[in-house]
Design an enzyme around this catalytic site. Sequence first.
Site, PDB file in Angstrom:
ATOM      1  N   GLY A 196       0.688  -1.218   0.014  1.00  0.00           N
ATOM      2  CA  GLY A 196       0.074   0.012  -0.117  1.00  0.00           C
ATOM      3  C   GLY A 196       0.690   1.204  -0.086  1.00  0.00           C
ATOM      4  O   GLY A 196       2.070   1.321  -0.188  1.00  0.00           O
ATOM      5  N   ASN A 197       0.299   2.363   0.252  1.00  0.00           N
ATOM      6  CA  ASN A 197       1.040   3.643   0.329  1.00  0.00           C
ATOM      7  C   ASN A 197       0.180   4.724   1.630  1.00  0.00           C
ATOM      8  O   ASN A 197      -0.651   4.296   2.157  1.00  0.00           O
ATOM      9  CB  ASN A 197       1.043   4.432  -0.964  1.00  0.00           C
ATOM     10  CG  ASN A 197      -0.090   4.614  -1.557  1.00  0.00           C
ATOM     11  OD1 ASN A 197      -0.795   5.385  -1.273  1.00  0.00           O
ATOM     12  ND2 ASN A 197      -0.413   4.198  -2.551  1.00  0.00           N
ATOM     13  N   ARG A 198       1.054   5.761   1.309  1.00  0.00           N
ATOM     14  CA  ARG A 198       0.398   6.435   2.728  1.00  0.00           C
ATOM     15  C   ARG A 198      -0.545   7.392   2.498  1.00  0.00           C
ATOM     16  O   ARG A 198      -0.778   8.286   3.224  1.00  0.00           O
ATOM     17  CB  ARG A 198       1.584   7.342   3.528  1.00  0.00           C
ATOM     18  CG  ARG A 198       3.044   6.351   3.833  1.00  0.00           C
ATOM     19  CD  ARG A 198       4.179   7.591   4.176  1.00  0.00           C
ATOM     20  NE  ARG A 198       5.211   6.572   4.137  1.00  0.00           N
ATOM     21  CZ  ARG A 198       5.637   5.932   4.961  1.00  0.00           C
ATOM     22  NH1 ARG A 198       4.992   5.641   6.306  1.00  0.00           N
ATOM     23  NH2 ARG A 198       6.855   5.117   5.012  1.00  0.00           N
TER      24      ARG A 198
END
Length: 387
Positions: A196-198
């Site tokens: 995933g990412n932030r």
Amino acid sequence: MTGGIAAYKSVHLARLLGEAGAEVQTVLTAAATRFVGADTFSGLTGFPAHVSLWEQPGEVLHVRMAHEADMAIVAPATANIIAKLAHGIADDLLTATLLEARCPILIAPAMHTGMWEHPATRGNVSILASRDVRFVGPESGSLAHGDEGVGRLAEPEAIFAAATELAGGRRDLEGRRILITAGPTHEPIDPVRFLGNRSSGKMGVALATEAAARGADVIFVLGPGTVSPPPGVQTVNVTTAQEMRDAVLETFPEADAVIMAAAVADFRPKKVTPGKIKKEDGMPELILEPTPDILSELGRTRTRQLLVGFAAETTGVEEAGREKLRRKGLDLVVANLVGQGGTGFGSDTNEAAILSADGEDEPLRPWTKRDLAQAVLDRVAALFEIR
Ligand code: PMT
């Protein structure tokens, strides 16, 4: 402001209104002061916050405030204040001010589901609506005492958007259908892990809130971030890049513009392991494959749609943004700096440049996400006009 646990959200609302240039004067009921302090609002707004009818000897406070106001917003509004307003009861400063006022009134209810759904409250809301009192929310979600249901105060941004609309704010996107994506995507590795990412989704929420307030018909495609979608906006929840592509492609033909604020994963595991990968089986090898590039596909297949992309960069922000503008065939790119505090992922502010295919660029500078959303939509509205 009346007495409810959600009163803390009104601090943010007062800030949003103040930042937009409104002169904010606050009246709290005695019950509201059990949840938030009048001094908080005096400090925040620069005007004394009032609680009692009798606090200014020699002045008829409720009459002055009622006549000065261009708009009254009751947030949070309990079932009690809604009942009192519906029946003309004026037994404290807030109810006396609202009864005297002839300005538009916006009510943001907050209460438990049973109270909101009670026939008495429904009847009172109908009475007020028939007098042109406007309502925003309530939303569905977590309530006091860990309960869930309808009755949660609308988010400050949504109350702000409703107030802007009521104040006759710009409706320059009326009749336009705008597809906005937001948040991260999660690409599964196995049933319990993902890449995933932030991204929180805040940038997309700012865009969707502003676009809806300006009259656009917004379709909001939201990845698994930390934000709630703006109330009243048609939302499609997705998890993976493939799901986001499918949701976007489905509504693309009817869209007049697409704004891709989502941080879509560029890679995903080639194989999703059906069971949980076990530590005892040794270090797993993760082989990745590219995800569909949604914006590039839109750039290749678009007919009349405006296309706006975001570029998340840690260095060479404007150059990289310009390259993506050309390569993906876009009208606008918002190139933003990520990887530092106070900008990009998760923050309320962003350091960004707006780059345009017609060469009208806005250089890299700090923005609040709300201001950036406004500036992007100003560009979109202007591009609609010249097409
Ligand atoms: O959500 P927040 O916490 O508020 O943070 C906001 C943000 C930093 C995520 C946002 O402002 C932002 O920069 N979004 C785009 C992030 C990104 O994916 O950048 P990119 O340079 O990798 O992609 C360029 C553009 O192509 C983006 O519009 C992206 O949505 C799109 N893209 C990317 C990959 C892919 N497979 N398909 C795409 O359509």
